[in-house]
Scaffold this motif. Sequence first.
Motif, PDB file in Angstrom:
ATOM      1  N   ALA A   1       0.823  -1.223   0.000  1.00 47.76           N
ATOM      2  CA  ALA A   1       0.000   0.000   0.000  1.00 47.76           C
ATOM      3  C   ALA A   1       0.849   1.261   0.000  1.00 47.76           C
ATOM      4  N   ALA A   2       1.958   1.243   0.732  1.00 47.75           N
ATOM      5  CA  ALA A   2       2.800   2.438   0.847  1.00 47.75           C
ATOM      6  C   ALA A   2       3.440   2.837  -0.473  1.00 47.75           C
TER       7      ALA A   2
ATOM      8  N   GLU B   1      17.715  -3.128  -2.147  1.00 48.16           N
ATOM      9  CA  GLU B   1      16.733  -4.205  -2.112  1.00 48.16           C
ATOM     10  C   GLU B   1      15.297  -3.714  -1.983  1.00 48.16           C
ATOM     11  N   SER B   2      15.068  -2.415  -2.128  1.00 48.55           N
ATOM     12  CA  SER B   2      13.695  -1.913  -2.041  1.00 48.55           C
ATOM     13  C   SER B   2      12.951  -2.072  -3.356  1.00 48.55           C
ATOM     14  N   GLY B   3      13.665  -2.330  -4.455  1.00 46.89           N
ATOM     15  CA  GLY B   3      13.014  -2.555  -5.735  1.00 46.89           C
ATOM     16  C   GLY B   3      13.172  -1.426  -6.731  1.00 46.89           C
TER      17      GLY B   3
ATOM     18  N   LEU C   1      10.259  -3.578   1.901  1.00 46.99           N
ATOM     19  CA  LEU C   1       9.336  -4.578   2.433  1.00 46.99           C
ATOM     20  C   LEU C   1       9.797  -5.061   3.804  1.00 46.99           C
ATOM     21  N   SER C   2       8.826  -5.361   4.648  1.00 42.20           N
ATOM     22  CA  SER C   2       9.118  -5.994   5.930  1.00 42.20           C
ATOM     23  C   SER C   2       9.450  -7.466   5.692  1.00 42.20           C
ATOM     24  N   GLU C   3       9.875  -8.155   6.733  1.00 44.20           N
ATOM     25  CA  GLU C   3      10.179  -9.581   6.609  1.00 44.20           C
ATOM     26  C   GLU C   3       8.957 -10.363   6.116  1.00 44.20           C
ATOM     27  N   GLU C   4       7.803 -10.078   6.690  1.00 44.79           N
ATOM     28  CA  GLU C   4       6.583 -10.772   6.280  1.00 44.79           C
ATOM     29  C   GLU C   4       6.235 -10.444   4.837  1.00 44.79           C
ATOM     30  N   GLN C   5       6.401  -9.200   4.444  1.00 40.15           N
ATOM     31  CA  GLN C   5       6.090  -8.800   3.069  1.00 40.15           C
ATOM     32  C   GLN C   5       7.063  -9.414   2.072  1.00 40.15           C
ATOM     33  N   ARG C   6       8.304  -9.632   2.475  1.00 41.10           N
ATOM     34  CA  ARG C   6       9.265 -10.309   1.595  1.00 41.10           C
ATOM     35  C   ARG C   6       8.813 -11.747   1.325  1.00 41.10           C
ATOM     36  N   LEU C   7       8.326 -12.385   2.358  1.00 40.79           N
ATOM     37  CA  LEU C   7       7.815 -13.745   2.193  1.00 40.79           C
ATOM     38  C   LEU C   7       6.604 -13.738   1.254  1.00 40.79           C
ATOM     39  N   GLU C   8       5.723 -12.765   1.432  1.00 40.78           N
ATOM     40  CA  GLU C   8       4.561 -12.655   0.552  1.00 40.78           C
ATOM     41  C   GLU C   8       4.988 -12.353  -0.887  1.00 40.78           C
TER      42      GLU C   8
ATOM     43  N   ARG D   1      16.314 -20.541   4.613  1.00 38.52           N
ATOM     44  CA  ARG D   1      17.531 -21.266   4.274  1.00 38.52           C
ATOM     45  C   ARG D   1      18.424 -20.489   3.312  1.00 38.52           C
ATOM     46  N   ALA D   2      17.815 -19.643   2.473  1.00 37.23           N
ATOM     47  CA  ALA D   2      18.576 -18.885   1.478  1.00 37.23           C
ATOM     48  C   ALA D   2      18.852 -17.472   1.996  1.00 37.23           C
ATOM     49  N   ALA D   3      19.727 -16.762   1.283  1.00 35.61           N
ATOM     50  CA  ALA D   3      19.924 -15.344   1.591  1.00 35.61           C
ATOM     51  C   ALA D   3      18.588 -14.641   1.431  1.00 35.61           C
ATOM     52  N   ARG D   4      18.270 -13.750   2.345  1.00 37.28           N
ATOM     53  CA  ARG D   4      16.931 -13.187   2.365  1.00 37.28           C
ATOM     54  C   ARG D   4      16.752 -11.980   1.453  1.00 37.28           C
ATOM     55  N   ASN D   5      17.679 -11.760   0.530  1.00 37.59           N
ATOM     56  CA  ASN D   5      17.432 -10.693  -0.437  1.00 37.59           C
ATOM     57  C   ASN D   5      16.614 -11.264  -1.592  1.00 37.59           C
TER      58      ASN D   5
END
Length: 232
Positions: A24-25, A52-54, A164-171, A195-199
């Motif tokens: 939304a932001a 990493e913000s896109g 993105l937050s951690e949860e939004q990255r997963l989404e 398990r992978a790099a979170r970027n």
Amino acid sequence: MSEQLALGIGPEKSLRFDNFYTIAANRLLVNQLKLQAESEGEQWVLVHGTPESGRSHLLQASCHQAASHGFSASYFPLREFTDANPQALLEGTEQADLLCLDDLDVVIGRPQWEESLFHLYNRALLSGTALLLASRLPAAALACSLPDLHSRLKSFSVYQLTALSEEQRLEALMFRATGLGMELDRDVAEYLYHRAARNLATLFGILDQLDRESLRHQRSLTKPFVKSVLGW
């Protein structure tokens, strides 16, 4: 309608607005970029955000959007051209309908680059070229040594891209999988994420690999299959 991509680095085919996970932001920003790409929005736009913000995704998506509407577009990741002659690199780029310059902050502070960017702005003003710039910092915080360039950059419409937050990255990971036509259960997505790099660039690359292997073996994305493909 065939795409018209002008000189520059060709934007990655997979980086488009329809597979950018928009929270939304960031919705206003994405809508403004679509309008600009279609020659209906603001002419001068600067997007800033953390790594990493896109930012790079959106600039390349803007190129595709412009090209799909019959406009020429160019994309330059300036980080890859720091040792190039900026005058030669940017010469004629104002002939594109939309010019996207990524990693602006990397070349700010270099006199030759700043002078070339200032002259590019003036040429684009005459040609009517739309400029879309991306930077880690907002225009006012860029340490320009050329005051005239700094004043021009501060005249741009400035938008912050919210990371993105951690949860939004997963989404976003699950959203990307859906776009590839893959069924990715949340527990498998969480397994990949932790398990992978979170970027997201790394995660999306893993998804592409899993997509190819699942098609080749006609297998669904289960944890055992993911482990066998990735060697975990």
